[in-house]
Design a protein around this motif. Structure first.
Motif, PDB file in Angstrom:
ATOM      1  N   PHE A  50       0.819  -1.208   0.000  1.00  0.00           N
ATOM      2  CA  PHE A  50       0.000   0.000   0.000  1.00  0.00           C
ATOM      3  C   PHE A  50       0.854   1.260   0.000  1.00  0.00           C
ATOM      4  N   GLY A  51       2.151   1.121   0.009  1.00  0.00           N
ATOM      5  CA  GLY A  51       3.034   2.272  -0.073  1.00  0.00           C
ATOM      6  C   GLY A  51       4.476   1.829  -0.082  1.00  0.00           C
ATOM      7  N   TYR A 105      -6.816   0.328  -4.423  1.00  0.00           N
ATOM      8  CA  TYR A 105      -5.652   0.538  -5.291  1.00  0.00           C
ATOM      9  C   TYR A 105      -6.034   1.372  -6.512  1.00  0.00           C
ATOM     10  N   THR A 106      -6.237   2.671  -6.233  1.00  0.00           N
ATOM     11  CA  THR A 106      -6.569   3.641  -7.269  1.00  0.00           C
ATOM     12  C   THR A 106      -5.600   4.810  -7.167  1.00  0.00           C
ATOM     13  N   GLN A 121      -4.039   6.585  -3.712  1.00  0.00           N
ATOM     14  CA  GLN A 121      -2.584   6.694  -3.619  1.00  0.00           C
ATOM     15  C   GLN A 121      -2.143   8.159  -3.488  1.00  0.00           C
ATOM     16  N   LYS A 122      -2.766   9.042  -4.250  1.00  0.00           N
ATOM     17  CA  LYS A 122      -2.421  10.471  -4.177  1.00  0.00           C
ATOM     18  C   LYS A 122      -2.808  11.039  -2.816  1.00  0.00           C
ATOM     19  N   ARG A 123      -3.957  10.628  -2.333  1.00  0.00           N
ATOM     20  CA  ARG A 123      -4.396  11.100  -1.022  1.00  0.00           C
ATOM     21  C   ARG A 123      -3.429  10.620   0.065  1.00  0.00           C
ATOM     22  N   PRO A 160       3.941   6.547  -2.793  1.00  0.00           N
ATOM     23  CA  PRO A 160       2.946   5.713  -3.490  1.00  0.00           C
ATOM     24  C   PRO A 160       3.536   4.424  -4.020  1.00  0.00           C
ATOM     25  N   SER A 161       2.753   3.353  -3.942  1.00  0.00           N
ATOM     26  CA  SER A 161       3.193   2.080  -4.503  1.00  0.00           C
ATOM     27  C   SER A 161       2.752   1.931  -5.951  1.00  0.00           C
TER      28      SER A 161
END
Length: 468
Positions: free
Chosen positions: A182-183, A377-378, A382-384, A393-394
């Protein structure tokens, strides 16, 4: 071993420079009593998944089974993890709203308890949670070998996101994907820019320069490095990089097949250089009695000039807790150790923490797992996560506007690294990693010599290798 994270960082950095004039992102949701999290939309206008239907009903499946329950284990229980928990809760709420009859029961527990005790016991018994946080590498390999992990390859291929990740290396076994990060993270030295300026200090380029720098800081009545050593894993971060400089990451990989030994001269030299930091009193006094959170607190109070930690702490270092240090914290890689056999300009950076899913799921549960993955996983989420929680971000992002200056500095360091590598505890067996933690605490407590610690860990390594 060139890994994907530094290359991804270079791409991210280039994008950030190009997009810096675009203004801040609208990815952060409005306040709703959940610390600014925008429940139900993942923190912004939802973008369609690559295979989304034309009507935009991304998460809804008319044929999805009703009355499905999923258990979800997370470790976001600390005050410093509130933002990350809010994002997870919002994704869960969105998934439930799109799938009537679905229940997702969240359970939060301590990360160390989950990794070293609870999840291991559940895996042995064959009853892990349906969704759970898991580390890639050595941990994951054991669980895959036991048949406990759901093969996610067909799911992420169907959703069209397999190629959207920066790296799935640590969650891939024999070509199949068994978890999703997740990251990402990078480990290095965060430092007090104001203190460095006031003392006339410069960023060190070699280990000897670092020792001289630490002596200069001590002469001014400050602690060179904040350290909280009660939790053994914390000590492994700085030590891991010192050791990698001495032996190289391939030597770590050689340990598990008997091609290298902890008692080899280069490994012993790595323990000895770490012991120098201890014996010169460069760490916080009484570190063995301090919990992890205290490490960052000591640094932010101005008691210490530096702290070696991961970028997961960047949220603390850029938030209100930073106080007068906000905007005055920098980041640099651990310096070179001349004569060492490792890559002297590499960095410990990887994508090793993420979500895994039980292999013991019904068809209905697997369908809802797919719905959760689709929503979590969008690019929006990820940006948030990058903006609000400062987690690297992953997944590949097309928009990097609004990135905090400290994160930009981290990305520059990562982009300038010659290579990146995963942590030692993602390579050696968990039992060996635990004994490394004990050995480092013994060094910090000044009760064992480097060569004695090396011998004890080698004995543990041989035992673990024999149990394959």
């Amino acid at each position: 071993m060139k890994k994907g994270l530094t290359a991804a960082a270079a791409t991210l950095m280039s994008s950030a420079l190009l997009l810096s004039a675009c203004g801040s992102s609208n990815g952060e949701g409005g306040a709703n009593g959940n610390d600014g999290a925008n429940a139900g939309n993942g923190g912004g206008a939802a973008k369609k998944a690559p295979n989304a239907p034309a009507d935009g009903t991304v998460g809804t499946d008319a044929s999805a089974p009703k009355d499905v329950a999923l258990s979800l284990r997370h470790t976001q229980i600390k005050e410093t993890s509130k933002v990350r928990l809010n994002i997870l809760q919002d994704v869960v709420a969105k998934t439930i709203a799109e799938n009537p009859g679905l229940k997702i029961n969240l359970e939060g527990i301590d990360e160390i308890v989950n990794r070293d005790q609870k999840l291991k016991a559940e895996m042995a018994a064959g009853n892990p949670p349906d969704i759970f946080e898991v580390f890639g590498g050595a941990d994951l390999n054991l669980y895959v070998k036991a048949g406990r992990m759901l093969d996610l390859t067909p799911i992420i291929e169907e959703l069209g996101i397999k190629d959207q990740f920066a790296s799935l290396d640590e969650f891939t076994v024999d070509g199949k994907v068994y978890g999703l990060p997740f990251g990402g993270y990078s480990e290095g030295i965060f430092y007090n820019k104001q203190m460095f300026a006031d003392m006339g200090l410069s960023i060190p380029k070699t280990f000897d320069e670092l020792l001289a720098l630490a002596d200069a800081i001590k002469a001014q009545g400050k602690t060179p490095f904040a350290l909280a050593a009660k939790d053994a894993w914390v000590n492994g971060m700085l030590w891991n990089t010192v050791m990698e400089r001495h032996v190289g990451i391939q030597a770590f990989e050689g340990l598990v097949i008997g091609a290298a030994k902890w008692t080899d001269p280069d490994f012993v030299a790595g323990f000895a250089d770490y012991a120098k930091l201890v014996n010169n009193d460069y760490f916080t006094k009484g570190a063995l009695g301090l919990p992890y959170a205290e490490q960052g607190a000591r640094f932010l109070k101005g008691d210490a000039a530096m702290v070696f930690t991961g970028t997961w702490d960047a949220n603390r270092f850029t938030g209100d807790e930073a106080g007068g240090l906000k905007g005055n914290i920098g980041y640099f890689p651990f310096p070179a150790i001349p004569g060492g056999k490792g890559d002297q300009t590499s960095i410990n950076a990887s994508y090793s923490n993420g979500f895994g899913f039980s292999s013991n799921l019904t068809d209905g549960q697997q369908a809802m797992v797919k719905a959760f993955i689709r929503n979590f996983y969008t690019e929006d989420v990820q940006k948030r996560t990058l903006l609000e929680d400062k987690v690297l971000p992953s997944m590949k992002l097309s928009d990097l506007s609004g990135v905090d200056p400290l994160i930009s500095e981290v990305l520059r360091v990562m982009a300038g690294a010659s290579s990146s590598w995963k942590a030692f505890d993602a390579i050696v067996q968990p039992s060996v990693a635990a004994d490394v933690g004990v050995g480092l605490q013994e060094l910090i407590g000044k009760v064992k010599k480097p060569e004695d610690v090396a011998k004890e860990i080698q004995a543990s390594q041989e035992k673990a290798n024999a149990q394959k």
